[in-house]
Design an enzyme around this catalytic site. Structure first.
Site, mmCIF file in Angstrom:
data_model
loop_
_atom_site.group_PDB
_atom_site.id
_atom_site.type_symbol
_atom_site.label_atom_id
_atom_site.label_comp_id
_atom_site.label_asym_id
_atom_site.label_seq_id
_atom_site.Cartn_x
_atom_site.Cartn_y
_atom_site.Cartn_z
ATOM 1 N N ASN A 19 123.328 11.795 2.269
ATOM 2 C CA ASN A 19 122.136 12.456 2.808
ATOM 3 C C ASN A 19 122.364 12.601 4.308
ATOM 4 O O ASN A 19 122.197 11.645 5.069
ATOM 5 C CB ASN A 19 120.889 11.620 2.510
ATOM 6 C CG ASN A 19 119.604 12.313 2.911
ATOM 7 O OD1 ASN A 19 119.613 13.297 3.648
ATOM 8 N ND2 ASN A 19 118.479 11.784 2.453
ATOM 9 N N ARG A 101 122.557 15.783 -0.717
ATOM 10 C CA ARG A 101 121.238 16.372 -0.530
ATOM 11 C C ARG A 101 121.403 17.577 0.399
ATOM 12 O O ARG A 101 121.884 17.439 1.524
ATOM 13 C CB ARG A 101 120.272 15.379 0.103
ATOM 14 C CG ARG A 101 118.900 15.996 0.397
ATOM 15 C CD ARG A 101 118.148 15.216 1.441
ATOM 16 N NE ARG A 101 116.910 15.900 1.816
ATOM 17 C CZ ARG A 101 116.270 15.690 2.958
ATOM 18 N NH1 ARG A 101 116.742 14.839 3.844
ATOM 19 N NH2 ARG A 101 115.164 16.354 3.223
ATOM 20 N N HIS A 189 111.552 19.122 0.660
ATOM 21 C CA HIS A 189 111.369 17.739 0.192
ATOM 22 C C HIS A 189 111.364 17.668 -1.340
ATOM 23 O O HIS A 189 110.757 16.788 -1.936
ATOM 24 C CB HIS A 189 110.070 17.123 0.752
ATOM 25 C CG HIS A 189 110.101 16.928 2.222
ATOM 26 N ND1 HIS A 189 109.052 17.304 3.040
ATOM 27 C CD2 HIS A 189 111.036 16.399 3.043
ATOM 28 C CE1 HIS A 189 109.339 17.020 4.301
ATOM 29 N NE2 HIS A 189 110.549 16.472 4.327
ATOM 30 N N ARG A 249 108.457 18.286 15.125
ATOM 31 C CA ARG A 249 108.287 19.690 14.750
ATOM 32 C C ARG A 249 106.817 20.082 14.786
ATOM 33 O O ARG A 249 105.934 19.259 14.534
ATOM 34 C CB ARG A 249 108.856 19.940 13.354
ATOM 35 C CG ARG A 249 110.359 19.994 13.315
ATOM 36 C CD ARG A 249 110.872 20.086 11.879
ATOM 37 N NE ARG A 249 111.322 18.796 11.391
ATOM 38 C CZ ARG A 249 111.692 18.553 10.127
ATOM 39 N NH1 ARG A 249 111.635 19.529 9.232
ATOM 40 N NH2 ARG A 249 112.092 17.359 9.769
ATOM 41 N N GLU A 393 115.086 9.644 -3.186
ATOM 42 C CA GLU A 393 115.816 10.912 -3.249
ATOM 43 C C GLU A 393 117.248 10.711 -3.712
ATOM 44 O O GLU A 393 117.818 11.573 -4.399
ATOM 45 C CB GLU A 393 115.795 11.578 -1.878
ATOM 46 C CG GLU A 393 114.422 11.986 -1.405
ATOM 47 C CD GLU A 393 114.350 12.268 0.087
ATOM 48 O OE1 GLU A 393 113.880 13.359 0.445
ATOM 49 O OE2 GLU A 393 114.771 11.398 0.881
#
Length: 419
Positions: A19, A101, A189, A249, A393
């Site tokens: 990842n 990922r 996501h 962000r 994940e």
């Protein structure tokens, strides 16, 4: 630095999940010979601070320790470090598969795909849509393709879970030819939401199969409205800038503000990109940190510092509440709200403030359970089940990679200290 003891396992070739972000690489090692695939990896770890003055490495069973990376190629050095640590712990085993990922699959890749030079070239075209993650995952893929060309690699896409979105949720209000060129809302996501769609019904039964909103609140943040465990609406859109206010962000922003910045204040494209991705959000408003747990310690400060801390957290919570209200409207009500990712799992005060402002939906919090990060934090009389669930994940990526058509362990895999 002594290595942690090797974990006992089945003897099958291992699956490594990478990842990759702009300043860190997380990895996890899974044993596919154990069925069903264990959700806890054999071991995992990460290199963080890549490109900074003090990078370090940590893994399960080993305390983080400082590492030296070549300033001219820190990312390549970080990958080499991870590769070396994995090889040192294989104990005669081999790596048979690497899963990555990948944040953006564009309008072409919705299912996991085996990586080759053509796929890698396609995915480079989506770098502008996910500049914080996409180039680094692709760099890792490219290095492994060159050094271990027979080692199977699989790209697992964060956009894939949202392929179930109805067209009305994908469509942008631009001229029709933009839609025909692939400009659309993708959602992100997805690996996290895929895990939630697996674990929530296991833990909470039919409540999760109804009108569910999952709040993935980390350094990046988004919401996903699920019906029947499928994505029907989400806050992130064409890029990972949309939707909720995040650590650095902006989230959703009036495009007129961007026109103003570029036309009146004469900011260039690169400057605007830096502003939107790296200097805004919680960090930009507070001037303190991108972490809510750090900012909250300054809410009682005097003067501008305290005011900015308070305003940053108020805006962060307000945006979450507003978007949950919008998602509930799309769903026609709300049966379950689940918090996940770093902020969602570990910041009880954020959950409390969000749930306090959602009482109009029938949300009632159990303060003691919330303070303990319990799996269920709603009170007995709450009309909405409120849950806290750690995401996973890496496990989803490992499972998707193992199920990818045409993927099998390769004799060219790294292992036993050789290529």
């Amino acid at each position: 630095m002594p290595l942690a003891p090797t974990v006992s396992s089945s003897g099958a070739d291992l699956v490594v999940v990478l990842n990759c972000g702009s300043s860190s690489i997380k990895f996890a090692v899974f044993d596919p010979g154990i069925e069903p695939l264990p959700r806890k990896p054999l071991w995992n770890g990460k290199v963080q601070g890549i490109g900074g003055p003090k990078p370090d490495f940590g893994e399960s069973g080993v305390a983080p320790f400082p590492v030296t990376l070549d300033p001219a190629r820190p990312y390549r050095d970080a990958l080499a470090l991870i590769r070396g640590r994995i090889l040192a712990r294989l104990d005669g085993r081999r790596v048979g598969l690497v899963a990555h990922r990948v944040v953006h699959g564009g309008n072409r890749y919705f299912e996991p795909v085996r990586v080759d030079a053509g796929v890698l070239d396609d995915l480079r075209g989506y770098i502008p849509l996910a500049p914080l993650h996409q180039p680094f995952a692709l760099e890792a893929m490219g290095i492994l393709l060159r050094e271990y060309p027979r080692l199977p690699q699989v790209a697992c896409f964060d956009t894939g879970f949202h392929h179930s979105l109805p067209d009305v949720e994908k469509l942008l209000p631009l001229p029709w030819d933009a839609w025909q060129r692939g400009l659309r809302r993708y959602g992100f996501h997805g690996l996290s939401y895929a895990y939630m769609a697996t674990v929530l019904p296991e833990r909470h039964g039919d409540a999760a199969r109804g009108r569910t909103i999952v709040a993935h609140l980390g350094s990046g943040a988004s919401l996903c409205a699920m019906q029947g465990l499928e994505s029907v609406a989400t806050t992130m859109g064409f890029s990972a800038l949309d939707g909720l206010m995040m650590g650095t962000r902006t989230g959703a922003l009036d495009p007129g503000a961007l026109i103003y910045l570029m036309e009146i204040e004469e900011l260039g494209l690169e400057e605007v990109g830096q502003l939107l991705y790296h200097r805004s959000g919680l960090l930009g408003v507070s001037g303190i940190s991108s972490e809510p747990r750090v900012i909250v310690r300054h809410e009682d400060d005097d003067g501008e510092a305290g005011e900015r801390a308070r305003m940053a957290l108020q805006l962060y919570v307000r945006r979450i509440v507003r978007e949950i209200g919008a998602m509930a409207a799309v769903l026609g009500g709300l049966d379950m709200l689940a918090f996940t990712a770093g902020v969602g799992e570990h910041n009880a005060f954020i959950r409390e403030r969000v749930c306090r402002d959602l009482r109009f939906l029938g949300v009632e919090l159990d303060e003691a359970a919330n303070g303990a990060d319990a799996p269920v934090i709603s009170s007995a009389d709450s009309r909405v089940l409120v849950a806290v669930e750690p995401t996973n994940e890496e496990w989803i990526a490992a499972r998707q990679a193992m199920e990818c058509p045409g993927v099998a362990a390769s004799s060219g895999s790294p292992g036993r200290g050789r290529r």
